[in-house]
Motif scaffolding. Structure first.
Motif, mmCIF file in Angstrom:
data_model
loop_
_atom_site.group_PDB
_atom_site.id
_atom_site.type_symbol
_atom_site.label_atom_id
_atom_site.label_comp_id
_atom_site.label_asym_id
_atom_site.label_seq_id
_atom_site.Cartn_x
_atom_site.Cartn_y
_atom_site.Cartn_z
ATOM 1 N N THR A 98 88.993 136.618 122.076
ATOM 2 C CA THR A 98 88.106 137.264 121.120
ATOM 3 C C THR A 98 87.466 136.186 120.250
ATOM 4 O O THR A 98 88.158 135.319 119.710
ATOM 5 C CB THR A 98 88.873 138.273 120.232
ATOM 6 O OG1 THR A 98 89.505 139.232 121.081
ATOM 7 C CG2 THR A 98 87.926 138.984 119.282
ATOM 8 N N GLU A 126 84.721 135.742 117.003
ATOM 9 C CA GLU A 126 84.003 136.445 115.929
ATOM 10 C C GLU A 126 83.259 135.429 115.084
ATOM 11 O O GLU A 126 83.779 134.365 114.774
ATOM 12 C CB GLU A 126 84.974 137.217 115.037
ATOM 13 C CG GLU A 126 85.701 138.330 115.740
ATOM 14 C CD GLU A 126 86.610 139.119 114.801
ATOM 15 O OE1 GLU A 126 86.615 138.853 113.583
ATOM 16 O OE2 GLU A 126 87.314 140.011 115.295
ATOM 17 N N LYS A 144 77.874 140.673 111.962
ATOM 18 C CA LYS A 144 79.118 140.177 112.541
ATOM 19 C C LYS A 144 79.048 140.390 114.047
ATOM 20 O O LYS A 144 78.855 141.507 114.520
ATOM 21 C CB LYS A 144 80.327 140.918 111.967
ATOM 22 C CG LYS A 144 81.651 140.443 112.545
ATOM 23 C CD LYS A 144 82.804 141.203 111.902
ATOM 24 C CE LYS A 144 84.135 140.722 112.400
ATOM 25 N NZ LYS A 144 85.242 141.490 111.769
ATOM 26 N N VAL A 158 81.087 140.196 117.490
ATOM 27 C CA VAL A 158 82.424 140.167 118.085
ATOM 28 C C VAL A 158 82.231 140.123 119.594
ATOM 29 O O VAL A 158 81.592 140.993 120.177
ATOM 30 C CB VAL A 158 83.273 141.391 117.679
ATOM 31 C CG1 VAL A 158 84.648 141.330 118.333
ATOM 32 C CG2 VAL A 158 83.398 141.484 116.156
ATOM 33 N N ARG A 188 84.385 139.942 123.021
ATOM 34 C CA ARG A 188 85.693 140.075 123.668
ATOM 35 C C ARG A 188 85.526 139.787 125.154
ATOM 36 O O ARG A 188 84.829 140.527 125.857
ATOM 37 C CB ARG A 188 86.265 141.467 123.469
ATOM 38 C CG ARG A 188 86.755 141.705 122.071
ATOM 39 C CD ARG A 188 87.479 143.049 121.931
ATOM 40 N NE ARG A 188 87.973 143.209 120.580
ATOM 41 C CZ ARG A 188 87.245 143.604 119.534
ATOM 42 N NH1 ARG A 188 85.974 143.891 119.712
ATOM 43 N NH2 ARG A 188 87.785 143.712 118.339
#
Length: 170
Positions: free
Chosen positions: A15, A17, A130, A132, A134
């Motif tokens: 992950t 971020e 933001k 993210v 994955r």
């Protein structure tokens, strides 16, 4: 950089971020339009030399970035080819795709591990976004293979370049 990359590797999932000081729509566009990607994709000293994009579910992005920095020693002149195959797209919130290593013809590598990626773009206060990312691999060993190649440093530099590109566009 004020907005550092946060990484977490657990099992077969990585992950990533990062917060960007730019509106979600602009950050989303930076990932979905070839004319944007060519300005920031890849680590420092590398440039996108090929970018063939068909951004739609079932479409793909076939790309090459090449090391143009002589100070990077043995990497100078090296090309890295990839191919992203898009699954789901929810503008400007989410992109789901599988990222493969490939060759110049777009043939997918059978020796390098692909990653299944889910990217989400979240609006934050103050016009920030933001991101993210994955990435899921077939196994923990496959994830370790790309980490051992320096992927974490490379994506950190890539996101730094994106941050600079976004700042210049506002």
């Amino acid at each position: 950089m004020a907005n550092q990359l946060v990484t977490k590797a657990e099992g077969q999932e990585l992950t990533l971020e990062r917060v960007f000081n730019a509106p979600r729509e602009l950050v989303f566009q930076a990932f979905t339009q070839s004319e944007h990607l060519k300005h920031w994709w890849g680590p420092r000293g590398w440039e996108v030399t090929v970018s063939d994009m068909d951004f739609r579910p079932g479409g793909s992005w076939h790309y090459c970035f090449k090391c143009m920095d002589q100070s990077q020693g043995d990497f100078y002149g090296m090309e890295s080819w990839g191919k992203a195959v898009y699954g789901e797209i929810e503008t400007p919130e989410r992109i789901v795709y599988t990222d493969y290593f490939s060759d110049a013809e777009g043939t997918l590598s059978e020796t390098m591990p692909p990653s299944h990626i889910v990217m989400t773009f979240e609006t934050l206060e103050g016009g920030k976004t933001k991101l993210v990312n994955r990435a899921t691999y077939a196994s923990a060993e496959a994830l370790q293979t790309v980490l051992d190649m320096g992927m974490e440093q490379g994506i950190g530099e890539t996101y730094d370049r994106l941050d600079e590109y976004l700042a210049a566009r506002q």
